[in-house]
Write an enzyme that holds these catalytic residues in place. Structure first.
Site, PDB file in Angstrom:
ATOM      1  N   ALA A  38       0.839  -1.200   0.000  1.00 34.02           N
ATOM      2  CA  ALA A  38       0.000   0.000   0.000  1.00 34.02           C
ATOM      3  C   ALA A  38       0.872   1.247   0.000  1.00 34.02           C
ATOM      4  O   ALA A  38       1.923   1.279   0.642  1.00 34.02           O
ATOM      5  CB  ALA A  38      -0.911   0.006   1.231  1.00 34.02           C
ATOM      6  N   LYS A  39       0.421   2.263  -0.729  1.00 33.59           N
ATOM      7  CA  LYS A  39       1.103   3.566  -0.697  1.00 33.59           C
ATOM      8  C   LYS A  39       0.533   4.364   0.474  1.00 33.59           C
ATOM      9  O   LYS A  39      -0.288   5.283   0.290  1.00 33.59           O
ATOM     10  CB  LYS A  39       0.933   4.306  -2.022  1.00 33.59           C
ATOM     11  CG  LYS A  39       1.835   3.790  -3.123  1.00 33.59           C
ATOM     12  CD  LYS A  39       1.688   4.581  -4.413  1.00 33.59           C
ATOM     13  CE  LYS A  39       2.303   5.966  -4.346  1.00 33.59           C
ATOM     14  NZ  LYS A  39       3.789   5.929  -4.296  1.00 33.59           N
ATOM     15  N   ILE A  40       0.948   3.987   1.663  1.00 33.21           N
ATOM     16  CA  ILE A  40       0.490   4.630   2.889  1.00 33.21           C
ATOM     17  C   ILE A  40       1.397   5.815   3.196  1.00 33.21           C
ATOM     18  O   ILE A  40       2.621   5.712   3.110  1.00 33.21           O
ATOM     19  CB  ILE A  40       0.483   3.625   4.052  1.00 33.21           C
ATOM     20  CG1 ILE A  40      -0.547   2.526   3.788  1.00 33.21           C
ATOM     21  CG2 ILE A  40       0.190   4.329   5.381  1.00 33.21           C
ATOM     22  CD1 ILE A  40      -0.527   1.393   4.794  1.00 33.21           C
TER      23      ILE A  40
END
Length: 304
Positions: free
Chosen positions: A157-159
């Site tokens: 995920a691009k958190i």
């Protein structure tokens, strides 16, 4: 960064200077939010096209799902808002940044009922690692910081908060006089750059890190397809730092970095110390594809 005039926020456009958030915005304090980076290119026919917009939007929603955030818009609405943000700002090419974040509400690490907010900005942004880097390659250093463990940072995920790891690594290597950081995973294998996937070439064969500790890059996926189309063998598997040192060629891929050759790692030249023939071939085809010159990849382009 060249500022644009408007930013899309929660379904409407506001002036760039007025696109503000409250100081008690939860994501600002604790880092739980998700985002995407998307490129728009001016094509050879004068039109503009966003590179793989549906795939980027889909990954944004996947990141939100992993983070247990429900985006209050559909994928179609976000894709169209991204395109409209480019149109409204009169951009022929540039960078698009959708951001999903938790607004002001309860504090503490459990965001009980905080509103989910969405913003989309776009601006002109040139070569992320420099025009010279695109042409001649960059100098890279392995960071002392390891990439996030797969069971801690949710690497698929691009958190927002995950990128603290990248910032620390990049600051470290820039201070040492290098252009970009390379991070190893927690077992010591090559993972990725601070914001890029990595490929190496040895004896004409291409290898890239398997989907363990890395984000599944959309540009990475495009380069694998291009390489296959050119008849190259591409292997996705873990490899070590010393295997990288002895590669004939190496390059980074990413939305911001595009296809950036690596000429040196930890003071060791990669191959001849110049971009090699395989790197040049895939880089040239990539730019032909995103600019609409190579029509065999037209399915990647969202014309606006």
């Amino acid at each position: 960064m060249v500022k644009a005039s408007k930013i899309w926020m929660d379904g409407r456009f506001v002036d760039w200077a007025d696109a503000n958030v409250h100081i008690m915005t939860h994501t600002l304090h604790y880092g739980l939010g998700v985002f995407e980076g998307i490129r728009c290119y001016e094509c050879v026919d004068g039109r503009s096209a966003i590179f793989r917009l549906p795939e980027h939007t889909k990954r944004l929603f996947a990141s939100a799902h992993i983070s247990q955030i429900k985006i209050p818009f559909t994928e179609a609405e976000i894709s169209e808002a991204s395109a409209e943000t480019v149109r409204v700002n009169g951009l022929k090419q540039g960078y698009i940044r959708p951001l999903v974040y938790l607004g002001a509400g309860s504090m503490g690490v459990y965001p009980k009922d905080n509103p989910v907010r969405v913003a989309i900005a776009a601006w002109q942004w040139g070569a992320y690692l420099g025009e010279d880097g695109l042409t001649n390659g960059i100098r890279v250093k392995v960071s002392s910081f390891s990439r996030n463990h797969v069971n801690s940072g949710m690497t698929k995920a691009k958190i927002v908060g995950n990128y603290v790891n990248s910032i620390l690594a990049k600051r470290e290597v820039i201070a040492a006089g290098f252009d970009e950081a390379l991070l190893l995973d927690t077992e010591g294998f090559v993972s990725e750059g601070s914001g890029e996937n990595i490929f190496i070439i040895k004896d004409g064969a291409i290898k890239t890190t398997s989907l363990t500790s890395i984000l599944k890059g959309i540009t990475r996926d495009a380069i694998i397809r291009i390489a296959h189309d050119k008849g190259f063998v591409v292997t996705e598997e873990r490899f070590t730092r010393d295997e990288l040192y002895t590669a004939d060629e190496a390059f980074f891929t990413g939305t911001a970095a595009e296809i950036t050759p690596i000429r040196e790692v930890d003071g060791r030249l990669i191959g001849t110390g110049k971009p090699g023939p395989v790197t040049k071939a895939v880089q040239e085809t990539f730019f032909d594809a995103v600019k609409g010159k190579d029509k065999s990849y037209d399915d990647w382009l969202w014309y606006i």
